[in-house]
Design a protein around this motif. Structure first.
Motif, short mmCIF file in Angstrom:
data_model
loop_
_atom_site.label_atom_id
_atom_site.label_comp_id
_atom_site.label_asym_id
_atom_site.label_seq_id
_atom_site.Cartn_x
_atom_site.Cartn_y
_atom_site.Cartn_z
N ASP A 67 0.78 -1.74 -0.02
CA ASP A 67 0.08 -0.19 0.01
C ASP A 67 1.00 1.41 0.04
N ASN A 68 2.02 1.21 0.61
CA ASN A 68 2.47 2.17 -0.35
C ASN A 68 3.59 2.92 -1.30
N LYS A 69 2.78 3.45 -2.11
CA LYS A 69 2.68 3.79 -3.58
C LYS A 69 4.11 4.12 -3.93
N GLY A 70 5.23 3.43 -4.84
CA GLY A 70 5.97 4.32 -5.23
C GLY A 70 7.55 4.11 -4.54
N GLY A 71 6.90 3.55 -2.97
CA GLY A 71 8.41 2.25 -1.97
C GLY A 71 7.94 1.43 -1.27
N GLU A 72 7.25 0.65 -2.42
CA GLU A 72 6.40 -0.78 -1.34
C GLU A 72 8.33 -1.55 -0.91
N LEU A 73 9.14 -0.88 -1.54
CA LEU A 73 9.96 -1.77 -0.68
C LEU A 73 10.38 -1.32 -0.02
N ALA A 74 10.95 -1.82 1.98
CA ALA A 74 11.82 -0.92 1.87
C ALA A 74 12.99 -1.75 2.63
N ILE A 75 14.02 -1.26 2.46
CA ILE A 75 16.10 -2.39 2.20
C ILE A 75 16.45 -2.22 3.58
N VAL A 76 16.33 -3.40 4.67
CA VAL A 76 16.31 -2.36 5.88
C VAL A 76 17.81 -2.99 6.60
N TYR A 77 18.68 -2.68 7.19
CA TYR A 77 20.49 -2.97 7.99
C TYR A 77 20.14 -2.16 9.07
N HIS A 78 20.78 -3.36 9.81
CA HIS A 78 20.90 -3.86 10.65
C HIS A 78 22.51 -3.56 11.21
N LEU A 79 23.28 -2.02 11.59
CA LEU A 79 24.48 -2.08 12.45
C LEU A 79 24.71 -2.49 14.01
N HIS A 80 25.56 -2.44 13.98
CA HIS A 80 25.97 -2.57 15.37
C HIS A 80 27.48 -2.28 15.48
N ASN A 81 27.71 -1.13 16.99
CA ASN A 81 29.11 -0.83 17.49
C ASN A 81 29.13 -1.51 18.19
N LEU A 82 30.56 -2.35 17.83
CA LEU A 82 30.42 -3.13 18.94
C LEU A 82 30.99 -2.72 20.24
N SER A 83 32.33 -1.69 20.43
CA SER A 83 33.13 -1.71 21.43
C SER A 83 31.97 -1.12 22.20
N ASP A 84 30.85 -0.45 21.55
CA ASP A 84 29.95 0.37 22.93
C ASP A 84 28.83 -0.40 22.92
N ASN A 85 28.70 -1.81 21.93
CA ASN A 85 27.51 -2.45 22.01
C ASN A 85 26.36 -1.85 22.14
N VAL A 86 25.84 -0.92 21.31
CA VAL A 86 24.68 0.35 20.03
C VAL A 86 24.43 -1.11 19.45
N ARG A 87 22.89 -0.71 18.81
CA ARG A 87 22.35 -1.21 17.67
C ARG A 87 21.70 -0.54 17.36
N ILE A 88 22.05 -0.21 16.19
CA ILE A 88 20.75 1.07 15.37
C ILE A 88 20.25 0.26 14.16
N ARG A 89 19.38 0.46 13.83
CA ARG A 89 18.31 0.54 12.33
C ARG A 89 18.07 1.06 11.87
N PHE A 90 18.53 1.60 9.79
CA PHE A 90 18.00 2.24 9.45
C PHE A 90 17.33 1.69 7.65
N LYS A 91 16.77 2.68 7.13
CA LYS A 91 15.69 1.95 6.30
C LYS A 91 15.92 2.68 4.97
N VAL A 92 15.74 2.36 3.27
CA VAL A 92 15.62 3.40 2.88
C VAL A 92 14.12 2.00 2.21
N TYR A 93 13.33 3.28 1.17
CA TYR A 93 12.49 2.70 0.30
C TYR A 93 12.42 3.09 -1.03
N ALA A 94 12.27 1.24 -1.73
CA ALA A 94 12.43 1.70 -3.09
C ALA A 94 11.15 0.70 -3.71
N ASP A 95 10.60 2.13 -5.14
CA ASP A 95 9.66 1.42 -5.32
C ASP A 95 9.78 0.24 -6.45
N ILE A 96 8.52 -0.57 -6.09
CA ILE A 96 9.09 -2.20 -6.70
C ILE A 96 9.13 -1.97 -8.47
#
Length: 197
Positions: A67-96
């Motif tokens: 239902d997200n026209k023009g951004g139907e596919l979300a690509i999700v990256y999970h990154l980890h800072n090993l020294s501080d043990n912190v995780r983040i997630r970021f997303k980009v959207y692409a047209d199907i």
């Protein structure tokens, strides 16, 4: 000083301004979105910055939002800072219809197989990937099975009993098979026979 979500957000806004959006913290994990054209710039910044040090790609995958026209596919990256043990997630959207996203294989070698899997199941074209071919499904497959483009069940199958899937009647006991081989709750039985399941 330990790395906090607020500090990560502050550093991202300092570098990229309003191109980084939709900051959230579900379950304490900082999550944000960037335009798909910026995925490598953001990843490289997170990797190289001496304070942030997100140098481990935990996983990447896709999600299909039909239902997200023009951004139907979300690509999700999970990154980890090993020294501080912190995780983040970021997303980009692409047209199907043009699911092109730059490959992360030059920053994270682990992205190679993760991107192949994401391509295999969702059809995301990772531009610049060294070997973007199917990894789990057969090469002859002409569709991407994790996209929400098909009904969840084959509605023509006769061997499926809704009761077995928790739909209709009561679950477990007290159901009755009717003469025309359908299942109803015993309380609705009326005069349909006495075959209890």
């Amino acid at each position: 000083m330990s790395l906090t979500n607020d500090r990560i957000k502050e550093r991202l806004i300092e570098k990229f301004g309003d191109q980084v959006t939709n900051f959230e913290e579900p379950y304490g994990m900082l999550t944000f979105e960037v335009p798909k054209e910026m995925n490598l710039k953001v990843m490289q910044f997170l990797y190289d910055d001496p304070e942030l040090k997100f140098q481990f790609l935990t996983t990447l995958n896709a999600i299909h939002y039909p239902d997200n026209k023009g951004g139907e596919l979300a690509i999700v990256y999970h990154l980890h800072n090993l020294s501080d043990n912190v995780r983040i997630r970021f997303k980009v959207y692409a047209d199907i219809n043009k699911p092109d996203v730059f490959t992360a294989t030059r920053i994270f070698e682990a992205a190679n197989w993760l991107e192949r899997e994401t391509y295999d199941f969702y059809g995301v074209n990772f531009v610049g990937h060294p070997n973007l071919v199917r990894i789990l499904n057969v090469d002859e497959m002409d569709y991407f099975p994790m996209r929400k483009e098909y009904p969840l069940e084959d509605q023509t199958r006769k061997d499926k009993d809704d009761e077995m899937f928790g739909r209709g009647g009561t679950t477990g006991y007290g159901t009755v098979k009717t003469d025309n081989d359908t299942t109803i709750a015993e309380s609705e039985k009326g005069n349909v026979g006495d075959k209890l399941i």
